[in-house]
Design a protein around this motif. Structure first.
Motif, PDB file in Angstrom:
ATOM      1  N   UNK A  47       9.433  -6.424  -5.915  1.00  0.00           N
ATOM      2  CA  UNK A  47       9.995  -5.925  -4.498  1.00  0.00           C
ATOM      3  C   UNK A  47       8.485  -7.299  -3.388  1.00  0.00           C
ATOM      4  N   UNK A  48       9.200  -7.673  -2.298  1.00  0.00           N
ATOM      5  CA  UNK A  48       8.436  -8.288  -1.809  1.00  0.00           C
ATOM      6  C   UNK A  48       8.122  -8.271   0.110  1.00  0.00           C
ATOM      7  N   UNK A  49       7.491  -8.289   0.567  1.00  0.00           N
ATOM      8  CA  UNK A  49       6.836  -7.701   2.565  1.00  0.00           C
ATOM      9  C   UNK A  49       6.680  -9.282   2.996  1.00  0.00           C
ATOM     10  N   UNK A  50       6.781  -8.442   4.352  1.00  0.00           N
ATOM     11  CA  UNK A  50       6.567  -9.400   5.465  1.00  0.00           C
ATOM     12  C   UNK A  50       5.400  -8.531   6.428  1.00  0.00           C
ATOM     13  N   UNK A  51       4.349  -7.400   5.625  1.00  0.00           N
ATOM     14  CA  UNK A  51       4.283  -6.915   6.842  1.00  0.00           C
ATOM     15  C   UNK A  51       3.059  -6.995   6.806  1.00  0.00           C
ATOM     16  N   UNK A  52       2.627  -7.679   5.705  1.00  0.00           N
ATOM     17  CA  UNK A  52       1.079  -7.862   5.624  1.00  0.00           C
ATOM     18  C   UNK A  52       0.059  -7.005   4.958  1.00  0.00           C
ATOM     19  N   UNK A  53       0.443  -6.205   4.609  1.00  0.00           N
ATOM     20  CA  UNK A  53      -0.251  -4.847   4.196  1.00  0.00           C
ATOM     21  C   UNK A  53      -0.630  -5.239   2.908  1.00  0.00           C
ATOM     22  N   UNK A  54      -1.769  -4.904   2.677  1.00  0.00           N
ATOM     23  CA  UNK A  54      -2.712  -5.220   1.342  1.00  0.00           C
ATOM     24  C   UNK A  54      -2.556  -4.349   0.196  1.00  0.00           C
ATOM     25  N   UNK A  55      -2.135  -2.866   0.464  1.00  0.00           N
ATOM     26  CA  UNK A  55      -1.558  -2.072  -0.553  1.00  0.00           C
ATOM     27  C   UNK A  55      -0.108  -1.718  -0.440  1.00  0.00           C
ATOM     28  N   UNK A  56       0.178  -2.361  -1.886  1.00  0.00           N
ATOM     29  CA  UNK A  56       1.389  -1.585  -2.136  1.00  0.00           C
ATOM     30  C   UNK A  56       1.683  -1.239  -3.863  1.00  0.00           C
ATOM     31  N   UNK A  57       3.144  -0.278  -3.519  1.00  0.00           N
ATOM     32  CA  UNK A  57       3.401   0.968  -4.548  1.00  0.00           C
ATOM     33  C   UNK A  57       4.393   1.022  -5.089  1.00  0.00           C
ATOM     34  N   UNK A  58       4.718   1.209  -6.402  1.00  0.00           N
ATOM     35  CA  UNK A  58       5.828   1.662  -7.103  1.00  0.00           C
ATOM     36  C   UNK A  58       5.802   2.474  -6.978  1.00  0.00           C
ATOM     37  N   UNK A  59       7.338   3.956  -6.933  1.00  0.00           N
ATOM     38  CA  UNK A  59       7.357   5.363  -7.314  1.00  0.00           C
ATOM     39  C   UNK A  59       8.492   5.126  -7.664  1.00  0.00           C
ATOM     40  N   UNK A  60       8.256   6.698  -8.774  1.00  0.00           N
ATOM     41  CA  UNK A  60       9.825   6.812  -9.043  1.00  0.00           C
ATOM     42  C   UNK A  60      10.473   8.177  -8.546  1.00  0.00           C
ATOM     43  N   UNK A  61      12.412   8.070  -8.499  1.00  0.00           N
ATOM     44  CA  UNK A  61      12.792   9.056  -7.970  1.00  0.00           C
ATOM     45  C   UNK A  61      13.923  10.148  -8.418  1.00  0.00           C
ATOM     46  N   UNK A  62      13.797  10.927  -9.092  1.00  0.00           N
ATOM     47  CA  UNK A  62      14.547  11.441 -10.054  1.00  0.00           C
ATOM     48  C   UNK A  62      15.283  12.602  -8.798  1.00  0.00           C
ATOM     49  N   UNK A  63      16.747  13.189  -9.115  1.00  0.00           N
ATOM     50  CA  UNK A  63      17.070  13.726  -8.298  1.00  0.00           C
ATOM     51  C   UNK A  63      16.694  15.178  -8.301  1.00  0.00           C
ATOM     52  N   UNK A  64      16.149  16.045  -6.865  1.00  0.00           N
ATOM     53  CA  UNK A  64      15.344  16.584  -6.745  1.00  0.00           C
ATOM     54  C   UNK A  64      13.952  17.108  -7.501  1.00  0.00           C
ATOM     55  N   UNK A  65      13.542  15.708  -7.441  1.00  0.00           N
ATOM     56  CA  UNK A  65      12.352  16.342  -7.619  1.00  0.00           C
ATOM     57  C   UNK A  65      11.676  14.692  -6.705  1.00  0.00           C
ATOM     58  N   UNK A  66       9.856  15.207  -6.189  1.00  0.00           N
ATOM     59  CA  UNK A  66       9.299  14.644  -4.824  1.00  0.00           C
ATOM     60  C   UNK A  66       9.606  13.287  -6.006  1.00  0.00           C
ATOM     61  N   UNK A  67       9.208  11.989  -4.863  1.00  0.00           N
ATOM     62  CA  UNK A  67       8.616  10.369  -5.500  1.00  0.00           C
ATOM     63  C   UNK A  67       7.457  11.289  -6.068  1.00  0.00           C
ATOM     64  N   UNK A  68       7.585  10.155  -7.204  1.00  0.00           N
ATOM     65  CA  UNK A  68       5.487   9.950  -8.315  1.00  0.00           C
ATOM     66  C   UNK A  68       5.747   8.943  -8.456  1.00  0.00           C
TER      67      UNK A  68
END
Lengths: 109, 110
Positions: free
Chosen positions: B23-44
């Motif tokens: 994952x790479x970003x050009x937003x200049x944000x300090x905060x970065x996250x990794x989420x997982x999404x399974x069918x029918x479930x919210x992002x974890x």
């Protein structure tokens, strides 16, 4: 019980109908986000709310902090609105999101 | 170019293999996250980082590791992939107010 509950889970509408998606949460929050996920998978931020109401085009989002409830409305729905709509709440510290399970909307022509 | 870029977009891998999602970003944000999404479930939340030297476990970190190589880069690794890690993975960045998501990586472990 999940901290963020959305209803309905699935919704089918005819083009032109007024649509409402609901989100209830059980924790203290600093803000609430509405997100849209298209069939291709990408997630786009629609609104961020901490009070009151916001409008963008045919989309309107409202939040009632006392009742811990938010609604997303779509006026004059169109097939291109078909997507999964996700409610997410940001915690009081402002550093985490907790997500609802999403509402899958299909708008038929 | 997208503000938050994830690579690869799709990946099929075998059980036991090591795989890295980038994952790479050009937003200049300090905060970065990794989420997982399974069918029918919210992002974890898997892992998050508020700074290059700051790495924190999320709700479901077991079986995953991360590396914050720079402010703009945050990688997720599966050291030994297993079939129940088949999911859609999202990277996101934040300035503490708004969030920007990548397009997702669809990972299948066979």
């Amino acid at each position: 019980k999940n901290e963020v509950e959305q209803s309905p889970q699935n919704l089918t509408a005819q083009e032109g109908e007024f649509i409402t998606i609901n989100c209830s949460y059980s924790v203290g929050i600093s803000a609430l986000h509405w997100l849209q996920q298209h069939p291709g998978g990408g997630i786009v931020s629609l609104f961020m709310l901490s009070s009151g109401k916001k409008k963008h085009g045919r989309l309107i989002a409202t939040i009632n902090i006392q009742e811990k409830h938010s609604s997303l409305h779509i006026t004059a729905s169109h097939p291109r609105d078909s997507a999964v709509y996700i409610c997410a709440v940001r915690n009081n510290a402002g550093n985490m999101l907790t997500f609802g399970g999403g509402t899958r909307l299909m708008v038929k022509p | 170019d997208a503000d938050v870029t994830q690579t690869p977009r799709n990946r099929i891998t075998k059980t036991g293999k090591r795989i890295m999602l980038e994952c790479s970003q050009t937003k200049g944000h300090d905060r970065m996250y990794w989420y997982r999404q399974d069918p029918g479930l919210g992002l974890q939340l898997i892992y998050y980082s508020f700074d290059v030297k700051d790495i924190n476990k999320g709700e479901i970190s077991d079986g995953y590791s991360v590396s914050r190589q720079a402010q703009a880069k945050f990688s997720l690794s599966l050291e030994s992939a297993i079939p129940n890690q088949t999911a859609l993975y999202f990277c996101a960045t934040s300035d503490g107010i708004g969030y920007t998501f990548g397009s997702g990586t669809r990972l299948t472990v066979v």
